[in-house]
Design a protein around this motif. Sequence first.
Motif, PDB file in Angstrom:
ATOM      1  N   SER A  80      -4.062   1.497   7.340  1.00 11.73           N
ATOM      2  CA  SER A  80      -4.136   2.958   7.495  1.00 11.73           C
ATOM      3  C   SER A  80      -3.634   3.408   8.867  1.00 11.73           C
ATOM      4  O   SER A  80      -2.973   4.447   8.978  1.00 11.73           O
ATOM      5  CB  SER A  80      -5.567   3.458   7.256  1.00 11.73           C
ATOM      6  N   MET A 117      -4.734   7.339   0.349  1.00 10.63           N
ATOM      7  CA  MET A 117      -4.191   5.990   0.582  1.00 10.63           C
ATOM      8  C   MET A 117      -4.745   5.048  -0.473  1.00 10.63           C
ATOM      9  O   MET A 117      -5.884   5.216  -0.930  1.00 10.63           O
ATOM     10  CB  MET A 117      -4.582   5.466   1.972  1.00 10.63           C
ATOM     11  N   TRP A 175      -5.003  12.451   4.193  1.00  6.98           N
ATOM     12  CA  TRP A 175      -4.136  11.585   3.391  1.00  6.98           C
ATOM     13  C   TRP A 175      -4.881  10.998   2.196  1.00  6.98           C
ATOM     14  O   TRP A 175      -6.108  10.793   2.256  1.00  6.98           O
ATOM     15  CB  TRP A 175      -3.659  10.387   4.225  1.00  6.98           C
ATOM     16  N   ARG A 198      -9.539   8.774   0.270  1.00  2.00           N
ATOM     17  CA  ARG A 198      -9.108  10.005   0.941  1.00  2.00           C
ATOM     18  C   ARG A 198      -9.588   9.961   2.391  1.00  2.00           C
ATOM     19  O   ARG A 198     -10.742   9.607   2.659  1.00  2.00           O
ATOM     20  CB  ARG A 198      -9.686  11.226   0.217  1.00  2.00           C
ATOM     21  N   SER A 211       0.697   5.702   0.637  1.00  2.00           N
ATOM     22  CA  SER A 211      -0.079   6.870   1.080  1.00  2.00           C
ATOM     23  C   SER A 211       0.738   8.133   0.866  1.00  2.00           C
ATOM     24  O   SER A 211       1.971   8.087   0.817  1.00  2.00           O
ATOM     25  CB  SER A 211      -0.458   6.741   2.554  1.00  2.00           C
ATOM     26  N   ASN A 220       0.849  -1.197   0.000  1.00  2.00           N
ATOM     27  CA  ASN A 220       0.000   0.000   0.000  1.00  2.00           C
ATOM     28  C   ASN A 220       0.880   1.240   0.000  1.00  2.00           C
ATOM     29  O   ASN A 220       2.039   1.196   0.385  1.00  2.00           O
ATOM     30  CB  ASN A 220      -1.007   0.003   1.164  1.00  2.00           C
ATOM     31  N   PRO A 269     -10.221   2.310   2.420  1.00  2.00           N
ATOM     32  CA  PRO A 269      -8.749   2.399   2.442  1.00  2.00           C
ATOM     33  C   PRO A 269      -8.059   1.126   2.904  1.00  2.00           C
ATOM     34  O   PRO A 269      -8.676   0.246   3.517  1.00  2.00           O
ATOM     35  CB  PRO A 269      -8.478   3.538   3.429  1.00  2.00           C
ATOM     36  N   HIS A 292       0.171   3.498   8.777  1.00  2.00           N
ATOM     37  CA  HIS A 292       0.660   4.671   8.044  1.00  2.00           C
ATOM     38  C   HIS A 292       0.505   5.927   8.906  1.00  2.00           C
ATOM     39  O   HIS A 292       1.435   6.730   9.033  1.00  2.00           O
ATOM     40  CB  HIS A 292      -0.120   4.856   6.738  1.00  2.00           C
TER      41      HIS A 292
END
Length: 215
Positions: free
Chosen positions: A78, A44, A42, A61, A34, A32, A74, A81
């Motif tokens: 996430s 992603m 972000w 988003r 981002s 992935n 996403p 990140h």
Amino acid sequence: MSTRDDNRLREQIAVYGKSLFDRGLTMGSSGNISVRLDDGGWLMTPTNACLGRLDPARISRLDRDGRHLDGAKPTKESVLHMAMYGERPQSEAIVHLHSTHSVAVSCLPEVDPCDCIPPLTAYYVMRVGRLPLVPYHMPGDPALGDAVKGLAGKHSAVLLANHGPVVAGKSLEAAVYATEELEETAKLYLLLRGQNPRGLTDEQVAELEARFPRD
Ligand SMILES: O=C(CO)COP(=O)(O)O
Ligand SMILES: [Zn+2]
């Protein structure tokens, strides 16, 4: 609402994703990407998406609190990140791959968890530096966020045990370059295992760090 800058970043994510996938640096729907947006949110990559076939318009988003605003659902990473960005205000992009040689190193019992790959080459020192190992968690485990928090302030790249690298950069291009350098150095490390290779000395590493500071 998408801005012109948003659209440029969406295109960039798709272009770099395809380049990474086409060169076999991540397989299937793994990995992935981002990037940070000016409003604190972000972009992603969507969960279960192939990095080689991303539709820029469907990229997810998220707002600054990690709430999904639009696009496809996403990535399940996430939280990972966001935890990394939280420790690294200077980082604008993060790349996570299942690149084979890096994953292989992440499975070796003898690696130093504070520094998984020795400084074999100058570019490894310039782009990656010291690479800590994050203990194994299931993909998408929110606890991975806490696990990287103590490391990401000092390290732009971490290696998830039995999983793969997570690399931050001051731009998406920088994060991709560093991820590629990490994968190639992991390959060299495996090629040279058992051959007692001559790494760079502490002085040579210090000289590179002074001349080419990492972000
Ligand atoms: O690499 C992956 C999980 O670690 C891929 O997950 P996503 O498809 O949710 O991005
Ligand atoms: Zn993964």
